[in-house]
Design an enzyme around this catalytic site. Sequence first.
Site, PDB file in Angstrom:
ATOM      1  N   THR A  13       0.825  -1.219   0.000  1.00 13.69           N
ATOM      2  CA  THR A  13       0.000   0.000   0.000  1.00 13.69           C
ATOM      3  C   THR A  13       0.857   1.267   0.000  1.00 13.69           C
ATOM      4  OG1 THR A  13      -1.625  -1.231   1.282  1.00 13.69           O
ATOM      5  CG2 THR A  13      -1.857   1.141   1.274  1.00 13.69           C
ATOM      6  N   VAL A  14       1.841   1.326   0.894  1.00 10.35           N
ATOM      7  CA  VAL A  14       2.630   2.557   1.038  1.00 10.35           C
ATOM      8  C   VAL A  14       3.570   2.755  -0.155  1.00 10.35           C
ATOM      9  CG1 VAL A  14       4.300   3.781   2.487  1.00 10.35           C
ATOM     10  CG2 VAL A  14       2.460   2.460   3.551  1.00 10.35           C
ATOM     11  N   LYS A  44       9.453  -8.937  -2.465  1.00 15.18           N
ATOM     12  CA  LYS A  44       9.715 -10.318  -2.069  1.00 15.18           C
ATOM     13  C   LYS A  44       9.249 -11.280  -3.167  1.00 15.18           C
ATOM     14  CE  LYS A  44       8.920 -13.002   2.158  1.00 15.18           C
ATOM     15  NZ  LYS A  44       8.090 -12.972   3.373  1.00 15.18           N
ATOM     16  N   LYS A 103       7.453   0.939  11.531  1.00 13.41           N
ATOM     17  CA  LYS A 103       7.425   1.232  12.987  1.00 13.41           C
ATOM     18  C   LYS A 103       7.944   0.091  13.839  1.00 13.41           C
ATOM     19  CE  LYS A 103       3.383   0.337  11.001  1.00 13.41           C
ATOM     20  NZ  LYS A 103       2.004   0.724  10.887  1.00 13.41           N
ATOM     21  N   GLU A 188      -2.819  -3.282   8.732  1.00 13.11           N
ATOM     22  CA  GLU A 188      -1.655  -4.051   8.271  1.00 13.11           C
ATOM     23  C   GLU A 188      -2.168  -5.305   7.558  1.00 13.11           C
ATOM     24  OE1 GLU A 188       1.578  -2.760   9.101  1.00 13.11           O
ATOM     25  OE2 GLU A 188       0.218  -1.151   9.655  1.00 13.11           O
ATOM     26  N   LYS A 203       4.829   2.727  17.965  1.00 13.27           N
ATOM     27  CA  LYS A 203       4.884   4.165  17.649  1.00 13.27           C
ATOM     28  C   LYS A 203       5.198   4.976  18.908  1.00 13.27           C
ATOM     29  CE  LYS A 203       1.720   3.631  13.745  1.00 13.27           C
ATOM     30  NZ  LYS A 203       0.309   3.525  13.356  1.00 13.27           N
ATOM     31  N   GLY A 300      -3.084   4.877   5.701  1.00  9.98           N
ATOM     32  CA  GLY A 300      -3.502   4.922   4.303  1.00  9.98           C
ATOM     33  C   GLY A 300      -2.326   5.232   3.401  1.00  9.98           C
TER      34      GLY A 300
HETATM   35  N1  HSE Z   1      -1.993   0.020  10.300  1.00 10.30           N
HETATM   36  C1  HSE Z   1      -1.540   1.312  10.687  1.00 10.30           C
HETATM   37  C2  HSE Z   1      -2.686   2.068  11.329  1.00 10.30           C
HETATM   38  C3  HSE Z   1      -1.001   2.037   9.496  1.00 10.30           C
HETATM   39  O1  HSE Z   1      -3.838   1.632  11.178  1.00 10.30           O
HETATM   40  O2  HSE Z   1      -2.453   3.072  11.980  1.00 10.30           O
HETATM   41  C4  HSE Z   1      -0.275   3.310   9.788  1.00 10.30           C
HETATM   42  O3  HSE Z   1       0.870   3.116  10.571  1.00 10.30           O
END
Ligand code: HSE
Length: 330
Positions: A13-14, A44, A103, A188, A203, A300
Amino acid sequence: MKKIKVALLGFGTVGKGIYHSLKNHPRRISNIGFEIEIVSIVVKHSEKHQDFEDRKLITTNFQTVIQNSEIDVVLEAIVGKEPAFTYLSQSIKAGKQIITANKEMFAHHSRELLELAKEHHVEIGFEATTAGGIPVINTIEKLFQFNEIKKITAILNGTSNYILTQMRVLKLPFNIALEQAQELGYAEADPTNDIEGFDSFYKLMILSQLIYGKQPDWSSVNREGIVNITEKDIEEYERYGRRIKHVASLELQDGNITASVEPIVLSSEHPLYSIEGVENAVVIEGDVVGRITLSGPGAGAFPTASAMLEDLSLILQSNQVTKLAPILAN
Ligand code: HSE
């Protein structure tokens, strides 16, 4: 125009958010005198990317990035500690600037990576590790030099906040709200870390390392997710004008850091009460300034890509790369 060649590690996604942001806005970073070119995307499983328009960029061989001395910056958006930590350590040793959104890896290895980067005179951008698109890392790092930060209270996981909001506003069951968060690219790939509080915990540890130069003993931190919250709980509290939020807190008291990650019932006066959906917020209490709340999209593809690209822009403007850039341009 100085051309900067970058590699992407990870194309989920990112990674896709970064690719499309650069494609959609090719002239944005050129405003500061640099042209960005993605020259390699390390994945991968290459077979998953057969239909990708630029599939010639796809490789499974990370060593090609290390061997390519023209690649100046590595943007990493892999999930989990490995191979991300190994790749980034090797990139730093090869003199490349690094930007990470990872993170879990950075909560474990921030100290080692920052020391290694210092030794090799490169920079690490890690804005995207914490609170999605909110510029909280750079704000604390660059704009909280004089203040002492006494306390942080935050919503750091977009998925959890989205689920709790959908359960309250639309009366959706937990699993349906989670499915939506997955479809929207907030959760995730394995959402366990989101809903059990690990993601917010990582985080929070990154914020602790940044603010206090150390982390509390991880076993002393109460970490609880949102899995045990029922629609009935949410409804009951709402009747009394209260909301359940998943809150991460960090506090310095007499030189000791205390931290927790847990669902908390908030009244409407609390600055986190009205943070809804995928939004995150970080309440910073500075001893001189008082209380500041930063809020914005917490997850997102594009908010996270935005944080990484702003890091890229900052790093390119800093002395180290500016010195390198004319050499690369030739
Ligand atoms: N899965 C993480 C969240 C993505 O929902 O915050 C952003 O770090």
